[in-house]
Design a protein around this motif. Structure first.
Motif, PDB file in Angstrom:
ATOM      1  N   THR A 242       0.815  -1.215   0.000  1.00  0.00           N
ATOM      2  CA  THR A 242       0.000   0.000   0.000  1.00  0.00           C
ATOM      3  C   THR A 242       0.849   1.266   0.000  1.00  0.00           C
ATOM      4  O   THR A 242       0.324   2.356  -0.140  1.00  0.00           O
ATOM      5  CB  THR A 242      -0.941   0.030   1.199  1.00  0.00           C
ATOM      6  OG1 THR A 242      -0.178  -0.214   2.377  1.00  0.00           O
ATOM      7  CG2 THR A 242      -2.021  -1.040   1.055  1.00  0.00           C
ATOM      8  N   GLY A 243       2.147   1.119   0.147  1.00  0.00           N
ATOM      9  CA  GLY A 243       3.030   2.273   0.040  1.00  0.00           C
ATOM     10  C   GLY A 243       3.354   2.924   1.368  1.00  0.00           C
ATOM     11  O   GLY A 243       2.598   2.826   2.337  1.00  0.00           O
TER      12      GLY A 243
ATOM     13  N   ASP B 135     -14.058   3.382 -12.801  1.00  0.00           N
ATOM     14  CA  ASP B 135     -12.888   3.156 -13.667  1.00  0.00           C
ATOM     15  C   ASP B 135     -11.938   4.350 -13.640  1.00  0.00           C
ATOM     16  O   ASP B 135     -10.849   4.294 -14.219  1.00  0.00           O
ATOM     17  CB  ASP B 135     -13.331   2.890 -15.107  1.00  0.00           C
ATOM     18  CG  ASP B 135     -14.157   1.618 -15.240  1.00  0.00           C
ATOM     19  OD1 ASP B 135     -14.993   1.556 -16.160  1.00  0.00           O
ATOM     20  OD2 ASP B 135     -13.964   0.696 -14.419  1.00  0.00           O
ATOM     21  N   SER B 136     -12.359   5.431 -12.991  1.00  0.00           N
ATOM     22  CA  SER B 136     -11.481   6.596 -12.853  1.00  0.00           C
ATOM     23  C   SER B 136     -10.235   6.180 -12.079  1.00  0.00           C
ATOM     24  O   SER B 136     -10.325   5.660 -10.964  1.00  0.00           O
ATOM     25  CB  SER B 136     -12.200   7.730 -12.099  1.00  0.00           C
ATOM     26  OG  SER B 136     -13.288   8.205 -12.847  1.00  0.00           O
ATOM     27  N   ALA B 137      -9.093   6.389 -12.678  1.00  0.00           N
ATOM     28  CA  ALA B 137      -7.859   5.886 -12.073  1.00  0.00           C
ATOM     29  C   ALA B 137      -6.669   6.366 -12.880  1.00  0.00           C
ATOM     30  O   ALA B 137      -6.814   6.953 -13.957  1.00  0.00           O
ATOM     31  CB  ALA B 137      -7.854   4.351 -12.048  1.00  0.00           C
ATOM     32  N   LEU B 138      -5.489   6.090 -12.328  1.00  0.00           N
ATOM     33  CA  LEU B 138      -4.240   6.274 -13.065  1.00  0.00           C
ATOM     34  C   LEU B 138      -3.890   4.912 -13.665  1.00  0.00           C
ATOM     35  O   LEU B 138      -3.767   3.929 -12.923  1.00  0.00           O
ATOM     36  CB  LEU B 138      -3.134   6.761 -12.131  1.00  0.00           C
ATOM     37  CG  LEU B 138      -1.756   7.027 -12.757  1.00  0.00           C
ATOM     38  CD1 LEU B 138      -1.837   8.210 -13.728  1.00  0.00           C
ATOM     39  CD2 LEU B 138      -0.715   7.305 -11.677  1.00  0.00           C
ATOM     40  N   TYR B 139      -3.773   4.848 -14.971  1.00  0.00           N
ATOM     41  CA  TYR B 139      -3.430   3.588 -15.632  1.00  0.00           C
ATOM     42  C   TYR B 139      -1.958   3.635 -16.016  1.00  0.00           C
ATOM     43  O   TYR B 139      -1.521   4.507 -16.760  1.00  0.00           O
ATOM     44  CB  TYR B 139      -4.331   3.360 -16.847  1.00  0.00           C
ATOM     45  CG  TYR B 139      -5.737   3.041 -16.430  1.00  0.00           C
ATOM     46  CD1 TYR B 139      -6.670   4.045 -16.196  1.00  0.00           C
ATOM     47  CD2 TYR B 139      -6.121   1.719 -16.196  1.00  0.00           C
ATOM     48  CE1 TYR B 139      -7.949   3.755 -15.762  1.00  0.00           C
ATOM     49  CE2 TYR B 139      -7.399   1.412 -15.767  1.00  0.00           C
ATOM     50  CZ  TYR B 139      -8.305   2.434 -15.549  1.00  0.00           C
ATOM     51  OH  TYR B 139      -9.567   2.131 -15.104  1.00  0.00           O
TER      52      TYR B 139
ATOM     53  N   THR C 102      -5.682   3.250  -7.918  1.00  0.00           N
ATOM     54  CA  THR C 102      -6.733   4.078  -7.336  1.00  0.00           C
ATOM     55  C   THR C 102      -6.433   4.284  -5.863  1.00  0.00           C
ATOM     56  O   THR C 102      -5.740   3.463  -5.246  1.00  0.00           O
ATOM     57  CB  THR C 102      -8.117   3.413  -7.462  1.00  0.00           C
ATOM     58  OG1 THR C 102      -8.085   2.153  -6.767  1.00  0.00           O
ATOM     59  CG2 THR C 102      -8.501   3.179  -8.907  1.00  0.00           C
ATOM     60  N   PRO C 103      -6.956   5.364  -5.264  1.00  0.00           N
ATOM     61  CA  PRO C 103      -6.714   5.600  -3.833  1.00  0.00           C
ATOM     62  C   PRO C 103      -7.252   4.466  -2.957  1.00  0.00           C
ATOM     63  O   PRO C 103      -6.652   4.116  -1.955  1.00  0.00           O
ATOM     64  CB  PRO C 103      -7.458   6.910  -3.563  1.00  0.00           C
ATOM     65  CG  PRO C 103      -7.519   7.584  -4.892  1.00  0.00           C
ATOM     66  CD  PRO C 103      -7.672   6.473  -5.885  1.00  0.00           C
ATOM     67  N   GLY C 104      -8.351   3.867  -3.346  1.00  0.00           N
ATOM     68  CA  GLY C 104      -8.960   2.843  -2.522  1.00  0.00           C
ATOM     69  C   GLY C 104      -8.333   1.468  -2.652  1.00  0.00           C
ATOM     70  O   GLY C 104      -8.140   0.756  -1.669  1.00  0.00           O
ATOM     71  N   GLN C 105      -8.009   1.071  -3.858  1.00  0.00           N
ATOM     72  CA  GLN C 105      -7.494  -0.276  -4.113  1.00  0.00           C
ATOM     73  C   GLN C 105      -5.982  -0.325  -4.315  1.00  0.00           C
ATOM     74  O   GLN C 105      -5.405  -1.412  -4.387  1.00  0.00           O
ATOM     75  CB  GLN C 105      -8.184  -0.877  -5.346  1.00  0.00           C
ATOM     76  CG  GLN C 105      -9.687  -1.031  -5.207  1.00  0.00           C
ATOM     77  CD  GLN C 105     -10.053  -1.968  -4.077  1.00  0.00           C
ATOM     78  OE1 GLN C 105      -9.451  -3.022  -3.904  1.00  0.00           O
ATOM     79  NE2 GLN C 105     -11.031  -1.570  -3.280  1.00  0.00           N
TER      80      GLN C 105
END
Lengths: 113, 112
Positions: free
Chosen positions: A105-106, B85-89, B38-41
């Motif tokens: 998780t960093g 699906d909003s995320a950094l890919y 993502t911040p959550g996952q």
């Protein structure tokens, strides 16, 4: 599935101080990576460790994989503001999934002046 | 050598639309992997391509797909976009399977 736990979750250190970040795996580590990420940006590769007891250094950063290959530590000596960022450990399973990395998780590092 | 490049860097799409993201690996690198952050996952593995074949797949729905071309460049596609699906890919390349992976700057996708 493999899980990686990093500690601490965040760290604030004064410039010039040493620090250590730990990464513990629920399973044997076949390959352990350390990356650094600036917020919202890509990951910068730091080091990869594969053998139990292996230790690698780059500039002021040293990473080690313990003999049992279930824990790794990242040590920064004489921290500088440029070391600030999020440190992530990543690991892969056996040969068949060698390119499938699971990440911790960093650890968010802030370096104060 | 140039690093991994990803295009576009930023993207805003509406729910229900589809999107295609592109990744050019480091010259000589043959393996390309995709990750979603993502911040959550956190950072999660999507899939890996090597020699134009998908070699590994993460736990994502079939709306997520990808492909690799003969020059090792890769694209990923997300159909019927959802807000989640909003995320950094992030795309990563390695010289071969199991070697150190080098990441690109990412594509930030926002779904409204």
């Amino acid at each position: 599935s493999q899980e990686l736990e990093q500690s601490p979750q965040s760290l604030i250190v004064q410039e010039g101080k040493n620090l250590t970040i730990n990464c513990t795996s629920s399973k044997t580590l076949y390959g352990l990576y350390w990356y650094k990420q600036k917020y919202g940006e890509g990951l910068i590769f730091l080091m990869m460790l594969q053998k139990g007891g292996e230790e690698k250094s780059h500039e002021k950063i040293t990473a080690k994989l313990d003999e049992k290959k279930q824990q790794s530590s990242l040590h920064i000596t004489a921290s500088q503001p440029s070391h600030a960022g999020i440190y992530l450990c990543g690991a892969h399973g056996d040969t068949g999934t060698a390119s499938k990395l699971t990440f911790g998780t960093g650890t968010r590092l802030q370096v104060t002046l | 050598k140039a690093g991994v490049t990803q295009t576009p860097r930023y993207l805003i799409k509406t729910r229900g639309q589809q999107v295609t993201l592109s990744c050019s690996p480091i010259s000589g690198h043959r393996s390309v992997s995709w990750y979603q952050q993502t911040p959550g996952q956190g950072l999660q593995f999507l899939f890996e391509y090597f020699s134009e074949t998908q070699r590994n797949k993460g736990n994502f729905p079939g709306r997520f797909s990808g492909r690799q071309f003969s020059n090792s460049r890769s694209e990923m596609n997300v159909s019927t976009l959802e807000l989640g699906d909003s995320a950094l890919y992030l795309c990563a390349s390695s010289i071969n399977r199991g070697y150190e992976q080098y990441f690109g700057p990412g594509t930030r996708l926002t779904v409204t």
